[in-house]
Scaffold this motif. Structure first.
Motif, PDB file in Angstrom:
ATOM      1  N   VAL A  68       0.840  -1.201   0.000  1.00 45.14           N
ATOM      2  CA  VAL A  68       0.000   0.000   0.000  1.00 45.14           C
ATOM      3  C   VAL A  68       0.879   1.256   0.000  1.00 45.14           C
ATOM      4  CG1 VAL A  68      -2.047  -1.101   0.978  1.00 45.14           C
ATOM      5  CG2 VAL A  68      -0.309  -0.151   2.510  1.00 45.14           C
ATOM      6  N   CYS A  93      -3.975   3.139   2.793  1.00 46.04           N
ATOM      7  CA  CYS A  93      -4.221   2.466   4.066  1.00 46.04           C
ATOM      8  C   CYS A  93      -5.142   3.381   4.883  1.00 46.04           C
ATOM      9  CB  CYS A  93      -2.919   2.237   4.823  1.00 46.04           C
ATOM     10  SG  CYS A  93      -3.183   1.709   6.534  1.00 46.04           S
ATOM     11  N   PRO A  94      -6.394   2.946   5.117  1.00 47.53           N
ATOM     12  CA  PRO A  94      -7.330   3.809   5.851  1.00 47.53           C
ATOM     13  C   PRO A  94      -6.815   4.184   7.244  1.00 47.53           C
ATOM     14  CG  PRO A  94      -8.416   1.768   5.112  1.00 47.53           C
ATOM     15  CD  PRO A  94      -6.996   1.694   4.657  1.00 47.53           C
ATOM     16  N   MET A  95      -6.050   3.307   7.887  1.00 50.77           N
ATOM     17  CA  MET A  95      -5.508   3.695   9.202  1.00 50.77           C
ATOM     18  C   MET A  95      -4.508   4.851   9.053  1.00 50.77           C
ATOM     19  SD  MET A  95      -3.672   1.823  12.329  1.00 50.77           S
ATOM     20  CE  MET A  95      -2.803   0.542  11.534  1.00 50.77           C
ATOM     21  N   ASN A 121       2.717   2.824   9.400  1.00 51.61           N
ATOM     22  CA  ASN A 121       1.451   3.015   8.665  1.00 51.61           C
ATOM     23  C   ASN A 121       0.998   4.461   8.839  1.00 51.61           C
ATOM     24  OD1 ASN A 121       1.839   0.227   9.247  1.00 51.61           O
ATOM     25  ND2 ASN A 121      -0.313  -0.202   8.803  1.00 51.61           N
ATOM     26  N   PRO A 178      -9.240  -1.017   9.896  1.00 51.71           N
ATOM     27  CA  PRO A 178     -10.591  -1.550   9.690  1.00 51.71           C
ATOM     28  C   PRO A 178     -10.598  -3.052   9.366  1.00 51.71           C
ATOM     29  CG  PRO A 178     -10.198   0.388   8.310  1.00 51.71           C
ATOM     30  CD  PRO A 178      -8.889   0.026   8.925  1.00 51.71           C
ATOM     31  N   HIS A 180      -8.347  -5.421  10.613  1.00 56.80           N
ATOM     32  CA  HIS A 180      -8.178  -6.145  11.883  1.00 56.80           C
ATOM     33  C   HIS A 180      -9.387  -5.957  12.801  1.00 56.80           C
ATOM     34  CE1 HIS A 180      -4.052  -6.554  10.450  1.00 56.80           C
ATOM     35  NE2 HIS A 180      -3.963  -7.584  11.284  1.00 56.80           N
ATOM     36  N   GLU A 205      -2.349  -5.086  15.747  1.00 50.78           N
ATOM     37  CA  GLU A 205      -3.355  -4.132  15.255  1.00 50.78           C
ATOM     38  C   GLU A 205      -4.766  -4.576  15.648  1.00 50.78           C
ATOM     39  OE1 GLU A 205      -3.052  -3.424  11.049  1.00 50.78           O
ATOM     40  OE2 GLU A 205      -0.959  -2.838  11.194  1.00 50.78           O
ATOM     41  N   GLU A 240      -4.564 -10.332   8.786  1.00 49.66           N
ATOM     42  CA  GLU A 240      -5.053 -10.296   7.405  1.00 49.66           C
ATOM     43  C   GLU A 240      -4.745 -11.645   6.733  1.00 49.66           C
ATOM     44  OE1 GLU A 240      -5.775  -8.963   3.353  1.00 49.66           O
ATOM     45  OE2 GLU A 240      -4.076 -10.101   4.131  1.00 49.66           O
ATOM     46  N   CYS A 265      -7.779  -7.278   3.501  1.00 42.86           N
ATOM     47  CA  CYS A 265      -7.607  -5.830   3.293  1.00 42.86           C
ATOM     48  C   CYS A 265      -7.830  -5.513   1.810  1.00 42.86           C
ATOM     49  CB  CYS A 265      -6.205  -5.402   3.722  1.00 42.86           C
ATOM     50  SG  CYS A 265      -5.851  -3.683   3.301  1.00 42.86           S
ATOM     51  N   MET A 268      -4.805  -4.016  -0.071  1.00 38.50           N
ATOM     52  CA  MET A 268      -3.698  -4.930  -0.351  1.00 38.50           C
ATOM     53  C   MET A 268      -3.993  -5.782  -1.580  1.00 38.50           C
ATOM     54  SD  MET A 268      -0.970  -5.015   1.543  1.00 38.50           S
ATOM     55  CE  MET A 268      -0.349  -4.153   2.986  1.00 38.50           C
TER      56      MET A 268
END
Ligand code: 13P
Ligand code: SF4
Length: 308
Positions: A68, A93-95, A121, A178, A180, A205, A240, A265, A268
């Motif tokens: 990512v 990566c939304p995080m 991240n 999101p 995890h 995570e 994941e 994910c 990914m």
């Protein structure tokens, strides 16, 4: 050949990648969460820490990063003289997106004595505002190396686990993964009932109540190492699901059960063979980090890589 509009099969894209990676003298690296067929064609696979080290050491003019955005960006920060390609620029990566430079600066103003530890991240801008970077493989060691008050961004679960382990309070950002977050304690409990005797590996995570069910809390690279060395034959994997590919490949005599098959994910999984071939052909999409953000972010990553 790349302009032909006829649909092409996997063999075609594999042949194109084989030709182009030689022509470009490119190295293809893939994170442990990549689809199996992408891991299989990579020169190196690994966790975030292993891939950061690899990116810093690689002797090739072109790096194709199958992962990512923040991972390719980390490689570009460490190797500004190389061409770093992310075959799908929308693989984010939304995080990492849960914290940005201005909001972190505001937090720093409220805690002027605190040092900032940022999970890898995160964006280059956030790394540039941080004192030191960490990954899930070395977060405990990184936090131990910093005396005094700490702001930990962006993962509240990783930060919370480190904080409980070291019995040390930290100011935790409210970010999370999101993917995890889809792993619920009930799934792990059910898997334990179905496979009594299986060892439970949990990625940090994960939620606190899932971590509480772990036999071992490990990064993806840690899971691969410990599974290989273990005499146990069955493992429940709370991370994941891309990691299962390598776990099974490297341990054909052992069984690995995902805590839930839904922990996939979507970002990914955006990298495909076709996109890798196009990326090598066009040397794009290229990830570049402007100065002075790059050199400031590089300091935070280098401090991490220099820790014993
Ligand atoms: P590691 O491979 O470092 O355990 O990282 C997990 C992750 O979420 C990467 O996006
Ligand atoms: Fe981000 Fe989670 Fe996907 Fe890793 S698994 S890239 S932390 S959303």
């Amino acid at each position: 050949m790349m302009h032909d509009t006829q649909p092409k099969d996997d063999a075609h894209w594999l042949a194109e990648i084989a030709r182009l990676r030689r022509e470009r003298r490119a190295v293809i690296i893939a994170h442990n969460y990549q689809p199996g067929e992408i891991q299989d064609l990579a020169d190196f696979t690994g966790d975030s820490l292993e891939l950061s080290r690899k990116a810093a050491a690689i002797d090739a003019p072109v790096i194709v990063f199958c992962g990512v955005h923040f991972m390719a960006e980390t490689a570009a920060i460490l190797s500004p003289d190389k061409i770093v390609l992310l075959p799908e620029p929308a693989a984010g990566c939304p995080m990492a997106d849960m914290v940005d430079g201005p909001s972190l600066r505001e937090m720093k103003q409220r805690h002027p004595r605190a040092k900032v530890v940022c999970y890898v991240n995160s964006s280059a801008e956030v790394k540039a505002e941080s004192d030191i970077c960490c990954t899930s493989a070395n977060a405990v060691r990184v936090v131990e190396s910093i005396p005094g008050e700490i702001i930990f961004v962006p993962d509240k679960h990783l930060g919370g686990w480190v904080s409980r382990k070291l019995k040390r309070e930290m100011i935790l950002w409210n970010g999370f993964c999101p993917t995890h977050a889809r792993i619920l304690p009930g799934y792990v409990e059910q898997a334990k009932q179905e496979h009594p005797g299986a060892i439970v590996f949990v990625h940090p995570e994960s939620r606190e109540d899932v971590i509480a069910l772990a036999d071992e809390v490990l990064s993806t690279g840690g899971m691969l190492r410990v599974a290989k060395a273990s005499t146990a034959k069955e493992f429940i994997i709370a991370t994941e699901i891309g990691l299962l590919h390598r776990l099974r490949l490297e341990n054909p005599d052992k069984r690995f059960y995902p805590a839930t098959p839904n922990a996939s994910c979507p970002n990914m999984k955006k990298i495909t063979r076709e996109k890798i071939a196009h990326s090598l052909a066009n040397l794009s999409p290229r990830i570049e980090v402007p100065e002075p953000i790059r050199s400031r972010a590089c300091q935070a990553i280098t401090r991490m890589l220099e820790l014993p």
